[in-house]
Write a protein that holds these residues in place. Structure first.
Motif, short mmCIF file in Angstrom:
data_model
loop_
_atom_site.label_atom_id
_atom_site.label_comp_id
_atom_site.label_asym_id
_atom_site.label_seq_id
_atom_site.Cartn_x
_atom_site.Cartn_y
_atom_site.Cartn_z
N ALA A 1 0.84 -1.21 0.00
CA ALA A 1 0.00 0.00 0.00
C ALA A 1 0.87 1.26 0.00
N LEU A 2 1.93 1.22 0.80
CA LEU A 2 2.80 2.40 0.89
C LEU A 2 3.55 2.64 -0.42
N GLU A 3 3.98 1.56 -1.05
CA GLU A 3 4.67 1.71 -2.34
C GLU A 3 3.75 2.33 -3.38
N THR A 4 2.48 1.88 -3.38
CA THR A 4 1.52 2.44 -4.33
C THR A 4 1.33 3.93 -4.09
N MET A 5 1.24 4.30 -2.82
CA MET A 5 1.07 5.72 -2.50
C MET A 5 2.25 6.53 -3.03
N GLN A 6 3.44 5.99 -2.82
CA GLN A 6 4.62 6.71 -3.29
C GLN A 6 4.64 6.85 -4.80
N GLN A 7 4.19 5.79 -5.48
CA GLN A 7 4.13 5.86 -6.94
C GLN A 7 3.16 6.96 -7.38
N LEU A 8 2.14 7.18 -6.56
CA LEU A 8 1.19 8.25 -6.87
C LEU A 8 1.79 9.64 -6.61
N GLY A 9 2.91 9.66 -5.85
CA GLY A 9 3.55 10.94 -5.55
C GLY A 9 3.18 11.50 -4.19
N ILE A 10 2.63 10.62 -3.34
CA ILE A 10 2.25 11.03 -1.98
C ILE A 10 3.44 10.78 -1.04
N ALA A 11 3.80 11.79 -0.25
CA ALA A 11 4.93 11.64 0.67
C ALA A 11 4.51 10.82 1.89
N LEU A 12 5.48 10.12 2.47
CA LEU A 12 5.21 9.26 3.63
C LEU A 12 6.02 9.69 4.84
N ALA A 13 5.35 9.74 5.98
CA ALA A 13 6.04 10.11 7.22
C ALA A 13 5.81 9.08 8.30
N VAL A 14 6.85 8.84 9.11
CA VAL A 14 6.70 7.98 10.28
C VAL A 14 6.36 8.90 11.45
N ASP A 15 5.25 8.62 12.13
CA ASP A 15 4.79 9.47 13.23
C ASP A 15 5.26 8.90 14.57
N ASP A 16 5.44 9.78 15.55
CA ASP A 16 5.80 9.37 16.92
C ASP A 16 7.04 8.48 16.93
N PHE A 17 8.01 8.77 16.10
CA PHE A 17 9.19 7.91 16.01
C PHE A 17 9.92 7.85 17.35
N GLY A 18 10.35 6.64 17.69
CA GLY A 18 11.07 6.43 18.95
C GLY A 18 10.21 5.76 20.01
N THR A 19 8.90 5.71 19.77
CA THR A 19 8.01 5.09 20.75
C THR A 19 7.65 3.66 20.38
N GLY A 20 7.92 3.25 19.13
CA GLY A 20 7.54 1.92 18.67
C GLY A 20 8.75 1.06 18.40
N TYR A 21 8.58 0.11 17.50
CA TYR A 21 9.65 -0.86 17.29
C TYR A 21 10.08 -1.01 15.84
N SER A 22 9.90 0.01 15.02
CA SER A 22 10.29 -0.16 13.62
C SER A 22 11.81 -0.28 13.53
N SER A 23 12.26 -1.15 12.65
CA SER A 23 13.70 -1.29 12.50
C SER A 23 14.18 -0.27 11.48
N LEU A 24 15.43 0.07 11.58
CA LEU A 24 15.99 1.06 10.66
C LEU A 24 15.93 0.55 9.22
N SER A 25 16.10 -0.76 9.05
CA SER A 25 16.09 -1.32 7.70
C SER A 25 14.70 -1.17 7.07
N GLN A 26 13.67 -1.28 7.92
CA GLN A 26 12.30 -1.10 7.44
C GLN A 26 12.09 0.33 6.92
N LEU A 27 12.64 1.28 7.68
CA LEU A 27 12.50 2.68 7.27
C LEU A 27 13.16 2.91 5.93
N GLN A 28 14.31 2.30 5.76
CA GLN A 28 15.05 2.49 4.52
C GLN A 28 14.36 1.79 3.35
N ARG A 29 13.91 0.56 3.60
CA ARG A 29 13.28 -0.23 2.55
C ARG A 29 12.02 0.46 2.05
#
Ligand code: C2E
Ligand code: MG
Ligand code: MG
Ligand code: MG
Length: 279
Positions: A166-194
């Protein structure tokens, strides 16, 4: 068997438990009615670019203009909507309202900046949120670069493959993506990059630490270095003091959001902040 049924009976007749369920059902019905009666409104909080001091975007924050209880904040109804699933319908209303607002500002010849929209994990899992967005943009004639999607780290771990698509499709449409409340959850850095996020919004808890201790800026320093290396912009949330703003500027943070810059504002009150410079 007798023991178990005894317990079951006790639970079944537990008055508090029953009342709490009853109250939830009532509040959910009331919220459903609020959607039908168009009682949800959006406030907009500016995000300022450190380099220029100008407002570079607005975050849409939902409010419930309750006929009896006044303006209710998300804490009073978003958790319930998340729990019952009503968040999917509520989210669609928010997306439509944001696009309608951008279109109206454009028609009025106003200065228009991108607006970011908070999307809950359930919207990804239980609806085709990309399609909802695409249709709303088309319906109101709004360019995709004028909206940004904010999602918390927890939404990324829910169903990775599905959410990534879903996120890739949004980006293809030209919609920017932001991670909210960073530092409170468990996303890995590799996920952010990928997933190629454009923006990292650092949770207000870290901003609050900035002036408290000597180590208060360690987290920000590390995150800003990493985010810049990955090509992401960093937004500090919850900036409440001039001291925090100054420190974040020194640390090379890209954007600031918080009461020090501005409270969330009704749509009609956003023009002055779009025209001014904070420095
Ligand atoms: P969020 O996306 O992290 O939004 C920022 C929250 O911090 C907002 O609270 C904002 O009013 C508040 N805030 C801004 N500056 C400061 C500051 O300097 N200090 C402090 N202490 N707080 C500040 P709000 O509007 O009550 O929204 C709370 C949360 O509700 C949002 O957190 C977001 O997770 C959720 N939310 C709001 N609107 C929507 C929506 O349309 N859809 C969904 N799914 N969630 C929403
Ligand atoms: Mg947000
Ligand atoms: Mg946030
Ligand atoms: Mg938050």
């Amino acid at each position: 068997a007798v023991k178990t049924s005894g317990k079951m009976n006790y639970r079944f007749f537990d008055r508090d438990y029953y009342e709490s369920i009853r109250a939830k059902i009532d509040r959910n019905a009331e919220l459903r009615h609020a959607l039908d009666a168009d009682q949800l409104i959006l406030y907009y909080q500016p995000r300022v670019e450190v380099a220029t001091g100008e407002t570079c975007s607005l975050e849409a924050l939902v409010r419930w203009a309750h006929p009896a209880r006044g303006i209710l904040e998300p804490i009073d109804f978003i958790p319930l909507a998340e729990e019952t699933g009503l968040i999917v319908q509520l989210g669609e209303v928010v997306i439509d309202k944001v696009c309608a607002q951008i279109a109206q500002w454009s028609e009025q010849g106003r200065h228009v900046v991108p607006v970011s929209i908070n999307v809950s994990p359930r919207q990804f899992n239980e609806s085709d949120v990309t399609d909802v967005l695409r249709k709303a943009l088309l319906r109101h004639g709004v360019a995709p670069r004028l909206v940004e999607i904010e999602l918390t780290e927890s939404s990324m771990t829910a169903d990775s493959a599905h959410v990534s698509r879903a996120l890739e499709t949004m980006q293809q449409l030209g919609i920017a993506l932001a991670v909210d409340d960073f530092g409170t959850g468990y996303s890995s850095l590799s996920q952010l990059q990928r997933l190629d996020f454009d923006v990292l919004k650092v949770d207000k808890a870290f901003t609050a630490e900035l002036e408290k201790t000597r180590e208060g800026s360690v987290f920000f320093t590390a995150i800003i270095t990493m985010a810049h290396a990955l090509g992401m912009r960093v937004v500090a949330e919850g900036v409440e003091t001039a001291g925090q703003a100054r420190r974040l500027k020194q640390l090379d943070c890209d954007e600031l959001q918080g009461y020090f810059i501005s409270m969330p504002l009704p749509a009609t009150a956003t023009q002055p902040v779009l025209a001014r410079c904070v420095w």
